[in-house]
Design a protein around this motif. Structure first.
Motif, mmCIF file in Angstrom:
data_model
loop_
_atom_site.group_PDB
_atom_site.id
_atom_site.type_symbol
_atom_site.label_atom_id
_atom_site.label_comp_id
_atom_site.label_asym_id
_atom_site.label_seq_id
_atom_site.Cartn_x
_atom_site.Cartn_y
_atom_site.Cartn_z
ATOM 1 N N HIS A 159 36.970 59.464 56.450
ATOM 2 C CA HIS A 159 37.387 58.219 57.121
ATOM 3 C C HIS A 159 36.496 57.052 56.670
ATOM 4 N N GLY A 160 35.207 57.333 56.533
ATOM 5 C CA GLY A 160 34.266 56.289 56.097
ATOM 6 C C GLY A 160 34.595 55.792 54.702
ATOM 7 N N GLY A 163 37.417 53.435 54.867
ATOM 8 C CA GLY A 163 36.937 52.142 55.378
ATOM 9 C C GLY A 163 36.261 51.326 54.292
ATOM 10 N N ARG A 166 38.906 50.093 51.732
ATOM 11 C CA ARG A 166 39.734 48.998 52.258
ATOM 12 C C ARG A 166 38.940 47.714 52.452
ATOM 13 N N SER A 167 37.609 47.819 52.391
ATOM 14 C CA SER A 167 36.783 46.613 52.521
ATOM 15 C C SER A 167 36.836 45.761 51.264
ATOM 16 N N ASN A 250 47.691 50.231 56.091
ATOM 17 C CA ASN A 250 46.589 50.235 57.053
ATOM 18 C C ASN A 250 47.181 50.145 58.464
ATOM 19 N N ASN A 252 46.135 51.104 61.300
ATOM 20 C CA ASN A 252 45.244 50.646 62.369
ATOM 21 C C ASN A 252 45.307 49.134 62.513
ATOM 22 N N GLU A 253 45.348 48.462 61.350
ATOM 23 C CA GLU A 253 45.388 47.003 61.356
ATOM 24 C C GLU A 253 46.690 46.520 62.010
#
Ligand SMILES: NC(=O)C1=CN([C@@H]2O[C@H](COP(=O)(O)OP(=O)(O)OC[C@H]3O[C@@H](n4cnc5c(N)ncnc54)[C@H](O)[C@@H]3O)[C@@H](O)[C@H]2O)C=CC1
Ligand SMILES: CCCCCC(=O)/C=C/[C@H]1C=CC(=O)[C@@H]1CCCCCCC(=O)O
Length: 304
Positions: A159-160, A163, A166-167, A250, A252-253
């Motif tokens: 998951h990290g 993240g 996607r940054s 994404n 979550n977004e």
């Protein structure tokens, strides 16, 4: 057109076997020079000898380097640059099994990826060009398949990595864009490698329980080339048997925006529960869709 592989230099971590060996081979076939690293020196040397016979000593080298160690990262990069040239592609691939404990999982598959990524930004950034491909997993997108807290270190790490990947496009204009470096992630389903066989010796058990076949190393290998061809910053590709690569949105977004909208609408309507559950969020989403549909229909009617 994609990102050019021909004539570029790549580093592949955990390249002695499994996906890493396949990525190394494919990059070599496409005309790159590759330094692959691993902590398994015996298998690494054997792979180096096999690949040097096929692709030439001047094109591929093995470097012993542990992704959890900063000095190893620096000497890996230095050796690759000295022997092959400026590095333009980094494949953060090294990994271990979920059963080896959450801290080792996070150290190798999340902190190791972070160390490689920030060193890459520093080194590739000098040339204002480069690509980082992170090998995550479906366990980096969805979680709780096994419902076993003991293996959640694998999920935490993956998951990290999603993240971090996607940054890259999110972080524009600073800090990443100033380096001219893009990142994408591959998220494979279970695949037939040593890693999986060490955890589950009978792979047919997975196939039976999930009703889905296990991927081959070749299938995962090909997806690296497709990702470089698409060259989409921040993309996270699901790799699942018998379907094309899926650039996983994404969610979550999107769900975040919808949840906030649901909260706002309910509050304005004078209804303030302590918590809003997902059925309510989805119901508000459906309501909004219907409203937008009618607004659009009315506008169309008026313009006509
Ligand atoms: N096999 C599978 O079902 C799936 C694997 N993945 C991921 O793909 C990546 C590669 O895995 P596989 O090819 O399956 O495994 P593998 O076990 O065949 O290869 C992984 C390599 O990483 C090396 N490695 C382990 N710790 C290291 C460290 N600290 N520093 C440098 N190298 C280290 C190992 O020695 C090994 O050669 C991993 O990140 C894994 O999580 C993702 C989805 C599915
Ligand atoms: C559950 C989807 C996993 C997808 C593919 C994958 O990354 C498999 C990796 C396995 C190889 C060796 C292991 O130890 C891994 C098992 C990881 C299990 C993760 C469980 C996640 C969860 O239940 O949330």
């Amino acid at each position: 057109m994609g990102y050019q592989i021909q004539g570029n230099v790549a580093i592949v971590t955990g390249g002695s076997q499994g996906f890493g060996k396949e990525f190394t081979k494919l990059l070599l076939k496409k005309g790159a020079k590759v330094a692959f690293s691993d902590i398994n020196v015996e298998v690494g040397r054997q792979t180096e000898s096999d690949l040097q016979k096929e692709f030439g000593k001047e094109n591929v080298i093995f470097v012993r380097a542990d992704v959890t160690n900063d000095e190893d990262w620096t000497s890996l990069w230095d050796e690759a640059e000295m022997k092959l040239g400026a590095v333009a592609i980094l494949v953060n691939n090294a990994g271990i099994g979920a059963s080896l404990g959450w801290e080792r999982n996070v150290d190798i598959m999340l902190k190791g990826v972070g160390k490689g990524t920030f060193l890459a930004l520093d080194r590739m950034g000098k040339n204002m060009s480069g690509r980082i491909i992170n090998i995550a997993s479906i366990a980096g997108i969805a979680s709780g398949f096994t419902s076993k807290i003991e293996v959640s270190g694998y999920t935490m790490a993956k998951h990290g990595v999603i993240g971090l990947t996607r940054s890259f496009p999110r972080a524009r204009p600073a800090p990443f864009s100033k380096y001219g470096v893009k990142a994408y992630a591959l998220c494979p389903w279970f695949a037939d490698t040593q890693l999986l066989r060490e955890e589950i010796s009978d792979l047919s058990k997975i196939e039976r329980s999930t009703k889905t076949r296990v991927l081959t190393v070749e299938e995962v290998g090909k997806s690296l080339l497709t990702a470089l061809e698409k060259d989409k910053d921040g993309a996270c590709y699901l790799i699942f048997p018998d379907v094309p690569l899926i650039d996983f949105p994404n969610c979550n977004e999107n769900l975040f925006a919808l949840s906030v909208a649901a909260g706002w609408i309910l509050k304005k309507a004078g209804y303030e529960p302590d918590v809003i559950g997902w059925p309510v969020v989805l119901a508000v989403g459906a309501l909004l869709l219907i409203i937008f549909y009618y607004i659009f229909a009315i506008l169309k009617f008026m313009v006509w």
